[in-house]
Design a protein around this motif. Structure first.
Motif, mmCIF file in Angstrom:
data_model
loop_
_atom_site.group_PDB
_atom_site.id
_atom_site.type_symbol
_atom_site.label_atom_id
_atom_site.label_comp_id
_atom_site.label_asym_id
_atom_site.label_seq_id
_atom_site.Cartn_x
_atom_site.Cartn_y
_atom_site.Cartn_z
ATOM 1 N N LYS A 81 0.827 -1.207 0.000
ATOM 2 C CA LYS A 81 0.000 0.000 0.000
ATOM 3 C C LYS A 81 0.868 1.267 0.000
ATOM 4 O O LYS A 81 0.669 2.182 -0.788
ATOM 5 N N THR A 82 1.830 1.303 0.911
ATOM 6 C CA THR A 82 2.657 2.506 1.027
ATOM 7 C C THR A 82 3.517 2.710 -0.218
ATOM 8 O O THR A 82 3.620 3.820 -0.741
ATOM 9 N N SER A 122 3.322 5.625 6.339
ATOM 10 C CA SER A 122 2.234 4.660 6.215
ATOM 11 C C SER A 122 1.027 5.032 7.081
ATOM 12 O O SER A 122 0.433 4.188 7.712
ATOM 13 N N ASN A 151 -2.212 5.023 7.936
ATOM 14 C CA ASN A 151 -3.338 4.355 7.285
ATOM 15 C C ASN A 151 -4.434 3.878 8.234
ATOM 16 O O ASN A 151 -5.296 3.110 7.855
ATOM 17 N N GLU A 167 -4.166 5.733 2.157
ATOM 18 C CA GLU A 167 -3.928 4.306 2.383
ATOM 19 C C GLU A 167 -4.957 3.837 3.411
ATOM 20 O O GLU A 167 -5.125 4.488 4.442
ATOM 21 N N ARG A 194 11.814 0.132 2.912
ATOM 22 C CA ARG A 194 11.124 -0.808 2.022
ATOM 23 C C ARG A 194 12.006 -0.995 0.801
ATOM 24 O O ARG A 194 12.149 -0.091 0.000
HETATM 25 MG MG LIG Z 1 1.695 0.994 4.733
#
Ligand SMILES: [Mg+2]
Ligand SMILES: Nc1ncnc2c1ncn2[C@@H]1O[C@H](COP(=O)(O)OP(=O)(O)OP(=O)(O)O)[C@@H](O)[C@H]1O
Length: 475
Positions: A114-115, A137, A139, A161, A319
Motif C-alpha cells: 500500500k505505502t 504509512s 493508514n 492508504e 522498504r
Molecule cells: Mg503501509
C-alpha cells in the motif's frame, strides 16, 4: 490545512469549547497526535494509546504553540472536549473534507504494497495537479484523518492508504474519506492472526470498492483471484491490472537488471510503452501497473506515465531500500515489515541480484538476515518454514535468523536442503551484525527483513555505518 477557528473545530468534531478556549482563535494546522510535532497554530489531538496517554502532554502542546487541544475530558488548558478523540478526529476530517473543493480521493488497500504504491501514485499525480499523500504509512483511524486534514483548497488529488485489522475497519475509514478511485493490490496473509482466514481478509479489503460511487473506478489486481472477485461488490467501473492475459493494463517481457530493477512493456487500451522502474524487485511491477491505471484514468498519457514511473523513488524508508557501501557491498533494507508474500518477494529480488539479473552478469554472494513475521496466527509455523525454503531455493550463502520466534525459517531452510553450516540462529541485532560483517567481501548482497517489532533496520544501519550515514534514506 485550511484555517479553522476553534468554534469550527468544535462544530465539525461534535465537541464543546472549554471555558479556557477562545472560540474565534484561528487554528492553521497541522493536526498532530505526537506532542513532539507541535508547531505554532496547530491542533494537538490527545489520543490514549496502549503505552502513553496524549492527555499527559496537553500542557506541553499549548506551551509549544497549539492554540487549543482536542481532549476527551476537561483539561487545564484551552480545549475542545469530545467523547472519544479518535472518533472526533474522524468526524473533524470528514466535515473538513466536505468543505474543500472536493479533491478526488484515491484509496489504496491490500495486504502488501500500500505505502509503496501510494508513493508511486503520489509521484505520478503531482505532475498533474497539487496532490496530498500520507507521510510514510499513515493508514489507520488516526493516520488517515491526519492526512485528510493536510489537504487544502488547492488540493486536487488526495491519495490515501486504508488499512484493516478486522471487518468494518475500511468501511469506517471510507466513511471519513469516500474514495472515487479505489485500488486493491492483493489479498495475502498479513494480519491473518486477527482475521482468521484469507476469505475474511478479502471480505475486509473489498469494503474499499463497496464504498465507491457508481461513477467511480475500481482498480483490481487481475492476478489475484480474491481481488478479481471483488468486481461483483462494486457499482463502479472496473479496470484490472496484472501480468496475466486477462488484465486491462498488463506488463509483458519483464526483465530485471543486476539490482532487480524491472523493465517491461506496458500494454494499455491507450497504447503500449516501455517502462523501466527505479524500484527494486519484480513485485513492484504490479504496484506500478496499479498506479499507472489511476494516472491514465485521471488524465496522464502513456508516455507521461512511463516517464513518471521511471522517476518514482522509494520515498518511504526501509522498504526495499538498496544502498551500496564504498567497498561494493550492497545492503537491502526491507525491515519495515514482513509477511509471507513480502518475504518471498524480497528473497526473489535477492535471488535476482545474486544471479546478476536477467542479463546474467557475474553471480554475487547472497546473505539474508531474517527475523520473525508477526501476527500470522496458527499459520505462523508453516509460513516461517516456507520462507526458509525460499531462502534455500535461491541458494543463499549465509542465512542469519534473528530471534528464536523465527527459528522456523532455519528449520525450513534445512528441510529444503540448505547446508546447515550456512545457517545461524542468533538472539539479537548486535550478534547478527558481527556475524555478517565477519566475512563480508566486495560484491556481497545482504537482505535484512522482519516484522517491525524485530527492529532489524538497525542491522542494515549498522552494516551501512550508522543510521545517519545511510545513502538514500527517506522518511
Ligand atoms: Mg503501509
Ligand atoms: N505487490 C507486492 N507483493 C509482495 N510484497 C510487496 C508488494 N508490494 C510491496 N511489497 C513488500 O511489502 C513490504 C511492505 O511494503 P509497504 O510498506 O508498501 O506495504 P503496506 O501494505 O503499506 O504495509 P502496512 O500494512 O504495514 O502499511 C515491503 O517489503 C515491500 O517490498
Amino acid at each position: 490545512m485550511m484555517t479553522l477557528t476553534v468554534r469550527e473545530i468544535a462544530q465539525l468534531s461534535h465537541g464543546l469549547v472549554s471555558d479556557l478556549a477562545d472560540p474565534a482563535a484561528p487554528v492553521i494546522g497541522p493536526v498532530v497526535v505526537d506532542s513532539r510535532r507541535v508547531t505554532r497554530g496547530c491542533l494537538f489531538v490527545a489520543v490514549s494509546g496502549a503505552r502513553v496517554d496524549g492527555h499527559e502532554f496537553v500542557a506541553q502542546a499549548v506551551a509549544d504553540g497549539a492554540p487549543v487541544v482536542l481532549a476527551s475530558r476537561p483539561v487545564a488548558v484551552p480545549a475542545v472536549v469530545v467523547g472519544d478523540t479518535v472518533r472526533a478526529l474522524g468526524d473533524l476530517a470528514r466535515g473538513y473534507l466536505h468543505r474543500l473543493a472536493s479533491p478526488v480521493v484515491v484509496g489504496i488497500t491490500g495486504s502488501s504494497g500500500k505505502t509503496g504504491t501510494k508513493d508511486i501514485v503520489g509521484q505520478l499525480l503531482t505532475t498533474l495537479a497539487p496532490t496530498v499523500a500520507p507521510e510514510g504509512s499513515l493508514n489507520t483511524e488516526v493516520g488517515l484523518p491526519l492526512t485528510v486534514l493536510r489537504a487544502d483548497a488547492d488540493t486536487r488529488y488526495l491519495v490515501l492508504e486504508y488499512s484493516a485489522r478486522g471487518l468494518d475497519h475500511i468501511a469506517y475509514l471510507c466513511g471519513i474519506a469516500r474514495p472515487q478511485v479505489g485500488i486493491v493490490l492483493n489479498v495475502g496473509a498479513a494480519h491473518l492472526g486477527e482475521f482468521g482466514s484469507r476469505t475474511a481478509v478479502a471480505q475486509a479489503k473489498g469494503e474499499l470498492v463497496e464504498a465507491l460511487p457508481d461513477d467511480g473506478l475500481a482498480v483490481l489486481n487481475a492476478d489475484d483471484d480474491a481481488v478479481v472477485a471483488m468486481a461483483s461488490r462494486t457499482g463502479a467501473r472496473v479496470v484490472t491490472f496484472g501480468l496475466g492475459r486477462q488484465a486491462d493494463i498488463r506488463a509483458v517481457d519483464v526483465v530485471l537488471d543486476e539490482l532487480a530493477r524491472p523493465t517491461f512493456r506496458m500494454l494499455t487500451a491507450r497504447g503500449d510503452v516501455e517502462v523501466s522502474l527505479s524500484l527494486h524487485g519484480a513485485h513492484h511491477v504490479s504496484n506500478a501497473l496499479a498506479a499507472a491505471a489511476v494516472a491514465l484514468e485521471l488524465g496522464l498519457d502513456v508516455e507521461a506515465v512511463a516517464a513518471g514511473l521511471a522517476r518514482s523513488q522509494a520515498v518511504s524508508r526501509w522498504r526495499m531500500q538498496v544502498s551500496e557501501r564504498s567497498d561494493g557491498v550492497v545492503v537491502i533494507n526491507d525491515a519495515y515489515n514482513a509477511n509471507p508474500e513480502s518475504m518471498k518477494a524480497a528473497l526473489a529480488a535477492l535471488g535476482a541480484m545474486g544471479s546478476g539479473g536477467d542479463s546474467a552478469r557475474t553471480p554475487r554472494r547472497m546473505r539474508a538476515v531474517l527475523g520473525v513475521m508477526a501476527e500470522l496466527g496458527p499459520t505462523a509455523a508453516t509460513a516461517h518454514r516456507e520462507v526458509g525454503a525460499a531462502a534455500a531455493l535461491i541458494g543463499v550463502h549465509q542465512l542469519v535468523v534473528v530471534g528464536t520466534a523465527a527459528q522456523g525459517i532455519a528449520d525450513g531452510a534445512i528441510e529444503a536442503g540448505l547446508d546447515p553450516a550456512r545457517i545461524t540462529v542468533v538472539d539479537g541485532v548486535a550478534e547478527a551484525v558481527s556475524l555478517v560483517e565477519k566475512d563480508l567481501s566486495h560484491g556481497d548482497i545482504v537482505l535484512v527483513k522482519a516484522s517491525r517489532s524485530a527492529d532489524l533496520q538497525r542491522v542494515a544501519e549498522a552494516l551501512l555505518g550508522g543510521p545517519n550515514s545511510q545513502a538514500g534514506a527517506h522518511e
